[in-house]
Design an enzyme around this catalytic site. Structure first.
Site, PDB file in Angstrom:
ATOM      1  N   LYS B  88       3.090   5.484 -17.086  1.00  0.00           N
ATOM      2  CA  LYS B  88       3.225   6.798 -16.481  1.00  0.00           C
ATOM      3  C   LYS B  88       1.949   7.334 -15.438  1.00  0.00           C
ATOM      4  CE  LYS B  88       3.893  12.050 -17.844  1.00  0.00           C
ATOM      5  NZ  LYS B  88       3.797  12.691 -18.753  1.00  0.00           N
ATOM      6  N   SER B 163       7.744  16.047 -18.643  1.00  0.00           N
ATOM      7  CA  SER B 163       7.262  15.514 -17.330  1.00  0.00           C
ATOM      8  C   SER B 163       7.460  14.068 -17.308  1.00  0.00           C
ATOM      9  CB  SER B 163       5.804  15.990 -17.341  1.00  0.00           C
ATOM     10  OG  SER B 163       5.000  15.219 -18.353  1.00  0.00           O
ATOM     11  N   SER B 187       7.022  16.117 -23.454  1.00  0.00           N
ATOM     12  CA  SER B 187       7.101  15.266 -22.055  1.00  0.00           C
ATOM     13  C   SER B 187       7.641  13.896 -22.272  1.00  0.00           C
ATOM     14  CB  SER B 187       5.873  15.238 -21.310  1.00  0.00           C
ATOM     15  OG  SER B 187       5.615  16.591 -20.800  1.00  0.00           O
TER      16      SER B 187
END
Lengths: 480, 484
Positions: B88, B163, B187
């Protein structure tokens, strides 16, 4: 003016002399090329977290013990949020709700001692430095200092004059150096203070409105800033004005203070618990171990030095300037086993050994000469075996050169032993009288000043080994 | 058909680390052919925007080096040999750009690696690229990225969740085996549910946060997404444990307890009966519950609020007060001074802050910074921040109390199916409410596993449920999930 009392409280920042910073492993020493004592953590790069330096905690606890504070078994860190170019994270990690030391007191020394209550001591980190005068267009930032551990000592408003502030600051400076937790260097900013000043009519019990003078960075400036501020406040009140609570700066060039910001403009620091640091939990064992290992504090020694040894104030001040000096003095004194030796030992330490220590950069604790040798030296002077001059000018340097040789032996080898043997002296005196008949006649006619000449001849002839007292006696006797 | 093409056709059976490692050992594949396959997948699905950067050459080089190492010392390979991961864009990797999908970190190259990254690399994993996400992890749809939105492979008109939307799609489209993400309020789990894969948020502090760009420090936790719990357990074992760079890492030791079979599972009636829960999701959840019962487990519906009140309604406000308060402080370092974006219009210090932050942060990030600044402000602190802390303590106590009587807690992963782009963009509160089921685990600091549970009866989109366990029961939870 005489009807006003000055009331002062201090916030003293002590920079701890730990090897690394408060929350990361960066070098915490003073100076260095700008931005070299930094890392991803102290530069607040994304994703970095603090980790607490155990040495900083230890320094805080030791100062707390020295100042008679309650050590908080569970203290916490908070974030103090504000933006500034030299504050990399955009917040300072500090202790707002649960500081590491609570309460405490410190009594200043000197002629008019004052006991000042400590409100608390908290542990926090320093900011970097903004340099506004190095470049024409830009301000420059040096983050070497960012994250260096600081202790903030917050006092109650117990001080009553600039002199008391100076005495308190000197005491704190000596104490932190004594404990070895800070170099207490005001020029380098290791010791800084914010001064809260207010005035009130004598007899008034309520405190007056206070002003805070920020970042006073020398003892002299503190005194001048306070004197100016007190005068300003009294004049303002006398002229029917009111004091506005505000933060003020000190201009060293003019000796005046000026308004930085008023209370309404005060920052909202939005303190909240630092989620990245667990609480600091201190065990009883941890605290007791530190308490046991505490050195005897200078304030405790001061009384003993004055009352037991009868040392004068100057000597006491000199001996207690540094822990190393005081401890060395006590070591030698203890070795002598005779309290009456205190004064000659103090003289030796202050006038001979301290200069040597400064010149050579050797701490007294590392002095190679065994304490017993110093005692022997002082006794030799006392007995007249060596002259004081020869002892200090020639024998002492030799002792430092050859620390393994006892001073008696050294003195003999250097032919510094004074003789009081009447046979030897008598022979030399007779010779001098025989060789200088005209001077002897002049002396006998009343030119008594010639005694100096005869003494000089005698010392020359005896190669300095004559005991001057005995020799002078004998000379006077034979010249009659 | 090219060799890689043939290989791609056979990739379906390589949806687990154990099958990849078995194939590596018998020599039917090597790291290079694996990486070539994944790279081809990234090209095929590039329109979904899951990656902001693919480290193609570096991944191939590393594959070659690992293949060489395997030829020389086949017994010396790390536990993640053959695992290709996406990272990420909020986890630092030395020498690589990391931006939290924000303009404020435009062009920023990390000078150090996150502890999690160090550990997966030391275990012979391969990092294939940087996955897209919501800016600073703030978002539930991955629409809030400076690189543009990520699209759900199952319906490119719909969001992948957020997210960690890029990470979820990277696994969903077979561009890697596992995705490293972060989970502050769901997330990892919510995008996993939206993309039909598994997602796991460990116990708070189980994996060091050193190198994870902070959003809400007391909630943030590195998490992962994959095709099965066993792969995630292998990844967890490599990354977890104390770390000198994170004082909050691994403060709670894993308990000695186990999750028995059959297990006793609690399901809060308020979560199943929640007004915001789509009927289709409720049906799949109830169906999942029945499957658990059929497998011998007990599932009890119990009230979340033992007093019969509305305790569940405090979850979202408490989370958004506390996480934004922390965020407002955590994001103060992005000031245009030392790194990242500095507005070219700025002529003095104040303008540097004002313009750089105004231009560098997205609207959603600014909204949260403002909210967090407000709740910490003098005069409001007690009413908001302090109150939310008290609520958090109550919620956490309640969750832990349930584990005295139950092994696991079951609830949906999201109240809705993946929505269409823009559907919730004008209504931040509606977006925040979509986190209702996931934030509980972050508020309580407990491990939570998102499980693909079936398809939405109306639109066929994937539906996920969650199982939560007591703090430190991470491996047990993953093992339980693996046995389903």
């Amino acid at each position: 003016m005489q009807t006003y009392e000055t009331v002062i409280g201090l916030e003293i920042h002590v920079q701890l002399s730990t090897a690394s910073k408060a929350f990361c492993a960066d070098d915490a020493s003073f100076g260095g090329a700008p931005n070299t004592h930094t890392s991803a953590i102290s530069l607040a790069h994304p994703g970095t977290l603090p980790r607490l330096n155990a040495a900083a905690v230890e320094g805080a606890v030791r100062l707390g013990l020295a100042l008679d504070c309650r050590i908080n078994r569970r203290s916490c860190f908070d974030r103090k949020n504000y933006f500034y170019a030299d504050l990399p994270k955009g917040f300072q990690t500090t202790q707002d709700r649960a500081p590491i030391c609570l309460g405490g007191r410190y009594t200043t020394g000197g002629a008019s001692p004052r006991t000042v209550r400590i409100h608390h001591i908290h542990l926090e980190e320093d900011a970097g430095k903004s340099l506004h005068d190095q470049d024409a267009a830009d301000s420059l930032i040096d983050l070497n200092r960012a994250g260096v551990p600081l202790l903030e000592i917050v006092t109650e408003p117990d001080l009553r004059s600039a002199e008391e502030v100076a005495a308190f600051m000197s005491g704190i400076r000596r104490l932190v150096r004594w404990l070895g937790i800070s170099d207490g260097n005001m020029e380098e900013g290791s010791l800084r203070c914010d001064v809260n000043v207010s005035v009130r009519k004598n007899g008034e019990t309520r405190l007056g409105q206070r002003c805070e003078i920020k970042n006073v960075n020398s003892m002299r400036f503190a005194r001048r800033a306070i004197e100016y501020e007190v005068k300003r406040q009294i004049e303002l009140l006398e002229n029917g004005g009111t004091i506005v609570q505000e933060t003020r700066g000190f201009d060293a060039a003019t000796g005046t203070t000026y308004s930085l910001r008023e209370k309404e403009e005060a920052h909202d620091y939005r303190y909240f618990p630092e989620p990245d640091l667990p609480p600091v939990v201190l065990s009883e064992t941890y605290i007791e171990d530190l308490r046991t290992a505490m050195p005897i504090l200078p304030e405790a020694l001061e009384t003993g030095f004055r009352e037991q040894y009868g040392l004068p104030d100057y000597d006491i001040e000199m001996l207690l300037q540094e822990r190393d000096t005081a401890y060395y003095f006590m070591e030698v004194l203890e070795h002598s086993g005779r309290p009456e030796m205190a004064k000659p030992i103090a003289n030796l330490v202050i006038h001979k050994l301290l200069p040597w220590s400064t010149q050579t950069g050797t701490p007294l604790s590392a002095c190679p000469v065994p304490p017993g040798h110093w005692i022997e030296l002082l006794e030799m002077i006392d007995r007249g075996t060596v002259s004081a001059t020869a002892a200090f000018l020639r024998l002492l340097p030799a002792m430092l050169e050859q620390p393994d040789v006892a001073p008696e032996g050294l003195a003999a080898g250097m032919q510094l032993i004074q003789s009081a043997d009447p046979d030897m002296l008598g022979k030399v005196v007779d010779e001098i009288i025989a060789q200088n008949p005209d001077k002897v006649a002049a002396y006998r006619k009343g030119k008594k000043g010639l005694i100096g000449f005869f003494m000089g001849e005698l010392m020359k002839a005896s190669k300095g080994q004559a005991d001057p007292k005995a020799a002078a006696q004998l000379l006077e006797q034979r010249l009659k | 058909m090219t060799a890689a093409g043939i290989f791609a056709a056979s990739m379906q059976k390589f949806r687990s680390l154990s099958s990849i490692q078995a194939a590596l050992r018998v020599g039917t594949v090597n790291c290079r052919s694996l990486v070539e396959h994944y790279l081809q997948q990234t090209e095929q699905y590039s329109h979904l925007n899951a990656y902001v950067e693919v480290w193609a050459e570096e991944a191939l080089d590393r594959a070659d080096r690992l293949d060489a190492k395997f030829r020389e010392h086949p017994g010396a390979m790390g536990p993640l040999f053959g695992a290709v991961l996406s990272l990420k864009d909020n986890i630092c990797y030395a020498g690589h750009e990391v931006t939290a999908a924000s303009k404020i970190l435009e062009g920023f190259v990390s000078i150090y690696s996150a502890t999690a990254v160090e550990r997966v690399l030391a275990a012979d994993a391969i990092l294939i690229g940087r996955s897209n996400c919501d800016q600073f992890g703030m978002g539930s749809s991955n629409e809030n990225s400076v690189y543009g939105p990520v699209r759900n492979a199952l319906d490119p008109e719909r969001v992948p969740g957020g997210s960690s939307g890029g990470g979820a799609v990277s696994v969903q489209t077979d561009t890697c085996l596992l995705a490293l993400g972060s989970d502050t309020g769901g997330s990892v789990r919510q995008p996993a549910a939206f993309c039909g894969i598994w997602g796991f948020k460990p116990t708070y502090g189980r994996i060091s946060r050193h190198g994870l760009i902070a959003y809400g420090s007391s909630f943030d936790q590195i998490g992962m997404m994959g095709h099965n719990p066993a792969d995630m357990a292998a990844l967890l074992r490599v990354m977890e444990g104390p770390d000198g760079f994170d004082s909050t890492a691994a403060l709670t030791q894993p308990p000695a307890g186990t999750i028995p079979h059959p297990a006793s599972i609690a399901c809060f009636s308020e979560t199943i009966g929640h007004r915001g829960l789509e009927a289709g999701i409720r049906d799949v959840t109830l169906d999942f519950m029945e499957r658990l019962r059929a497998a011998g487990h007990t599932v009890d519906e119990i009230p979340f609020d033992p007093g019969g009140g509305d305790l569940l309604d405090y979850v979202i406000p408490a989370y958004y007060v506390l996480s934004t308060a922390e965020a407002s402080s955590n994001l103060a370092r992005y000031d245009g001074i030392r790194y990242g974006y500095r507005s070219p219009r700025a002529r003095n210090l104040e303008e540097t802050y004002l313009f750089s932050r105004t231009e560098g942060f997205s609207e959603e990030v600014k909204r949260r910074i403002l909210l967090g600044t407000f709740v910490l402000s003098s005069g409001y602190y007690d009413a908001y921040y302090n109150k939310a802390q008290q609520v958090r303590a109550i919620l956490r106590r309640r969750m832990l109390e349930v584990f005295n009587s139950y092994d696991l807690i079951l609830m949906p992963a999201s109240p809705t199916a993946p929505w269409r782009f823009g559907e919730k963009s004008d209504d931040p509160v509606a977006m925040y409410l979509s986190d209702i089921y996931t934030v509980l685990a972050n508020l309580a600091g407990i491990p939570a596993l998102a499980i693909p549970a079936g398809n939405h009866p109306e639109n066929g989109l994937p539906v996920g449920v969650q199982l939560m366990a007591a703090p430190g029961m991470d491996e047990n939870l993953l093992a339980f999930g693996g046995g389903l």
